[in-house]
Design a protein around this motif. Structure first.
Motif, PDB file in Angstrom:
ATOM      1  N   GLY A   1       0.820  -1.205   0.000  1.00 52.45           N
ATOM      2  CA  GLY A   1       0.000   0.000   0.000  1.00 52.45           C
ATOM      3  C   GLY A   1       0.857   1.259   0.000  1.00 52.45           C
ATOM      4  N   ALA A   2       0.334   2.315   0.610  1.00 52.36           N
ATOM      5  CA  ALA A   2       1.084   3.573   0.676  1.00 52.36           C
ATOM      6  C   ALA A   2       2.331   3.378   1.533  1.00 52.36           C
ATOM      7  CB  ALA A   2       0.211   4.677   1.254  1.00 52.36           C
ATOM      8  N   HIS A   3       3.439   4.015   1.107  1.00 51.06           N
ATOM      9  CA  HIS A   3       4.683   3.890   1.867  1.00 51.06           C
ATOM     10  C   HIS A   3       5.495   5.173   1.718  1.00 51.06           C
ATOM     11  CE1 HIS A   3       7.222   3.208  -1.716  1.00 51.06           C
ATOM     12  NE2 HIS A   3       6.214   2.511  -2.186  1.00 51.06           N
ATOM     13  N   PRO A   4       6.522   5.383   2.549  1.00 50.39           N
ATOM     14  CA  PRO A   4       7.252   6.660   2.559  1.00 50.39           C
ATOM     15  C   PRO A   4       7.989   6.992   1.267  1.00 50.39           C
ATOM     16  CG  PRO A   4       7.652   5.440   4.589  1.00 50.39           C
ATOM     17  CD  PRO A   4       6.939   4.508   3.667  1.00 50.39           C
ATOM     18  N   GLY A   5       8.180   6.020   0.362  1.00 55.88           N
ATOM     19  CA  GLY A   5       8.919   6.299  -0.861  1.00 55.88           C
ATOM     20  C   GLY A   5       8.065   6.803  -2.001  1.00 55.88           C
ATOM     21  N   MET A   6       6.772   6.900  -1.810  1.00 57.18           N
ATOM     22  CA  MET A   6       5.901   7.280  -2.917  1.00 57.18           C
ATOM     23  C   MET A   6       6.158   8.679  -3.492  1.00 57.18           C
ATOM     24  SD  MET A   6       2.331   5.413  -1.823  1.00 57.18           S
ATOM     25  CE  MET A   6       1.554   5.698  -3.407  1.00 57.18           C
ATOM     26  N   PRO A   7       6.654   9.648  -2.689  1.00 60.15           N
ATOM     27  CA  PRO A   7       6.923  10.964  -3.283  1.00 60.15           C
ATOM     28  C   PRO A   7       7.997  10.966  -4.362  1.00 60.15           C
ATOM     29  CG  PRO A   7       6.678  11.157  -0.915  1.00 60.15           C
ATOM     30  CD  PRO A   7       6.732   9.687  -1.214  1.00 60.15           C
ATOM     31  N   GLY A   8       8.901   9.978  -4.381  1.00 59.29           N
ATOM     32  CA  GLY A   8       9.902   9.964  -5.444  1.00 59.29           C
ATOM     33  C   GLY A   8      11.205   9.300  -5.070  1.00 59.29           C
ATOM     34  N   SER A   9      12.083   9.170  -6.050  1.00 64.12           N
ATOM     35  CA  SER A   9      13.347   8.460  -5.897  1.00 64.12           C
ATOM     36  C   SER A   9      14.428   9.350  -5.296  1.00 64.12           C
ATOM     37  CB  SER A   9      13.818   7.952  -7.259  1.00 64.12           C
ATOM     38  OG  SER A   9      12.819   7.167  -7.877  1.00 64.12           O
ATOM     39  N   PHE A  10      15.437   8.717  -4.695  1.00 66.03           N
ATOM     40  CA  PHE A  10      16.565   9.461  -4.131  1.00 66.03           C
ATOM     41  C   PHE A  10      17.717   8.508  -3.850  1.00 66.03           C
ATOM     42  CE2 PHE A  10      13.941   8.130  -0.558  1.00 66.03           C
ATOM     43  CZ  PHE A  10      14.864   7.650   0.359  1.00 66.03           C
ATOM     44  N   VAL A  11      18.882   9.099  -3.626  1.00 64.86           N
ATOM     45  CA  VAL A  11      20.100   8.346  -3.329  1.00 64.86           C
ATOM     46  C   VAL A  11      20.771   8.966  -2.114  1.00 64.86           C
ATOM     47  CG1 VAL A  11      22.406   7.708  -4.156  1.00 64.86           C
ATOM     48  CG2 VAL A  11      20.469   7.701  -5.740  1.00 64.86           C
ATOM     49  N   VAL A  12      21.241   8.131  -1.197  1.00 65.74           N
ATOM     50  CA  VAL A  12      22.046   8.579  -0.062  1.00 65.74           C
ATOM     51  C   VAL A  12      23.440   7.989  -0.239  1.00 65.74           C
ATOM     52  CG1 VAL A  12      22.325   8.641   2.442  1.00 65.74           C
ATOM     53  CG2 VAL A  12      20.023   8.638   1.455  1.00 65.74           C
ATOM     54  N   MET A  13      24.463   8.845  -0.285  1.00 66.06           N
ATOM     55  CA  MET A  13      25.845   8.398  -0.464  1.00 66.06           C
ATOM     56  C   MET A  13      26.645   8.603   0.814  1.00 66.06           C
ATOM     57  SD  MET A  13      26.924  10.012  -4.136  1.00 66.06           S
ATOM     58  CE  MET A  13      25.841   9.945  -5.573  1.00 66.06           C
ATOM     59  N   ASP A  14      27.450   7.599   1.148  1.00 73.85           N
ATOM     60  CA  ASP A  14      28.396   7.704   2.247  1.00 73.85           C
ATOM     61  C   ASP A  14      29.791   7.460   1.704  1.00 73.85           C
ATOM     62  OD1 ASP A  14      26.847   8.077   4.790  1.00 73.85           O
ATOM     63  OD2 ASP A  14      25.852   6.277   4.051  1.00 73.85           O
ATOM     64  N   PHE A  15      30.774   8.145   2.301  1.00 73.08           N
ATOM     65  CA  PHE A  15      32.145   8.056   1.829  1.00 73.08           C
ATOM     66  C   PHE A  15      33.046   7.495   2.915  1.00 73.08           C
ATOM     67  CE2 PHE A  15      29.873  11.425  -0.313  1.00 73.08           C
ATOM     68  CZ  PHE A  15      30.141  11.166  -1.651  1.00 73.08           C
ATOM     69  N   ALA A  16      34.146   6.872   2.481  1.00 66.89           N
ATOM     70  CA  ALA A  16      35.047   6.225   3.430  1.00 66.89           C
ATOM     71  C   ALA A  16      35.773   7.238   4.300  1.00 66.89           C
ATOM     72  CB  ALA A  16      36.052   5.356   2.674  1.00 66.89           C
ATOM     73  N   ASP A  17      36.177   8.367   3.702  1.00 66.99           N
ATOM     74  CA  ASP A  17      36.923   9.368   4.453  1.00 66.99           C
ATOM     75  C   ASP A  17      35.980  10.148   5.367  1.00 66.99           C
ATOM     76  OD1 ASP A  17      38.350  11.899   5.128  1.00 66.99           O
ATOM     77  OD2 ASP A  17      39.860  11.094   3.761  1.00 66.99           O
TER      78      ASP A  17
END
Length: 286
Positions: A215-231
């Motif tokens: 059903g309805a879920h928090p991702g319905m507004p649209g796509s996105f990416v979260v990036m994390d870096f080693a440093d």
């Protein structure tokens, strides 16, 4: 279409540290310009990685901020490395500036969380699926055939992050709509789904599907990416892409909000095993 060269991750790191050091020294932009003779607009661009500063300028700023010699040597090393670019440099004249930045940051990322509502994630696309997405879904941009192929080539080359010596850790969550929508025809879609099943078996890839039944879920507004870096000096980034344009979000509040949203979407999704089974069933039905 040539544009301003995208800052490398090293230049972005240096800019962020120079900004942090100024604030820690309790100096305003006006105070720095008065003490160094550097104009405000130049300092503004340096602190936002819009300009690569000269070595003497960085040295002057570091001395003003009373940075010790060892730390100065590290930051000047970042400056020296800031001109280094990756494989994508050859494509820069043909790509939008924001997309260039995304490719550069993705190339350096250690971990990536990607939610997609309508498409298979770019790092998991086949060339044929990517061609259909770029040629048809981006039809409003009136891309020429050569430009479409260049973007397909870039997308395929981006996937090398998953097989490098220290591979990126990818956690991808897609809505079932991305699995069920036939893109490029039945044969292309079947091959794409088969590829997804294979990719999901990689030790550095987690793939989940949010089923229609959720059903309805928090991702319905649209796509996105979260990036994390080693440093630790490279702060996490959020990338949001849509018809209205794409944007990077860097504040702690924004990153934390999107990270929480991703976790909630993943909780609504099927397990990795259940997701693989759903994709296999969709491939047989394609």
């Amino acid at each position: 279409m040539a544009g301003r060269r995208t800052p490398t991750i090293r230049l972005r790191r240096l800019a962020a540290e120079l900004r942090r050091l100024r604030v820690a020294a309790q100096l305003t932009v006006e105070a720095v310009t008065e003490a160094t003779g550097l104009d405000q607009s130049s300092l503004y661009r340096i602190e936002r990685a819009q300009n690569k500063p000269q070595r003497r300028t960085v040295t002057t700023l570091l001395q003003l901020y009373q940075v010790d010699r060892e730390r100065q040597a590290t930051l000047l090393g970042w400056l020296k490395e800031s001109g280094q670019t990756g494989w994508f440099q050859v494509y820069e004249p043909y790509l939008p500036e924001q997309y260039q930045a995304y490719v550069a940051f993705e190339h350096e990322a250690e971990r990536l969380k990607n939610y997609e509502s309508l498409f298979v994630p770019g790092l998991l696309q086949t060339a044929e699926y990517a061609h259909a997405v770029i040629a048809d879904a981006d039809a409003g941009r009136s891309l020429k055939a050569d430009d479409v192929q260049r973007r397909v080539d870039v997308r395929m080359q981006r996937q090398s992050v998953l097989s490098r010596p220290v591979p990126m850790q990818l956690h991808a969550v897609v809505d079932e709509a991305a699995i069920r929508r036939t893109v490029g025809g039945a044969e292309v879609m079947r091959a794409q789904l088969t590829h997804l099943v294979k990719a999901s078996s990689l030790p550095n890839v987690r793939l989940q599907v949010v089923p229609f039944a959720a059903g309805a879920h928090p991702g319905m507004p649209g796509s996105f990416v979260v990036m994390d870096f080693a440093d630790p000096f490279d702060a996490p980034l959020v990338y949001v892409d849509g018809i209205a344009g794409d944007a990077f979000l860097e504040t702690e509040e924004d990153v934390a909000r999107f990270a929480r949203t991703f976790d909630l979407i993943a909780q609504a999704a099927l397990s990795e095993t259940q997701s693989r089974k759903l994709i296999q069933e969709a491939a047989r039905a394609a």
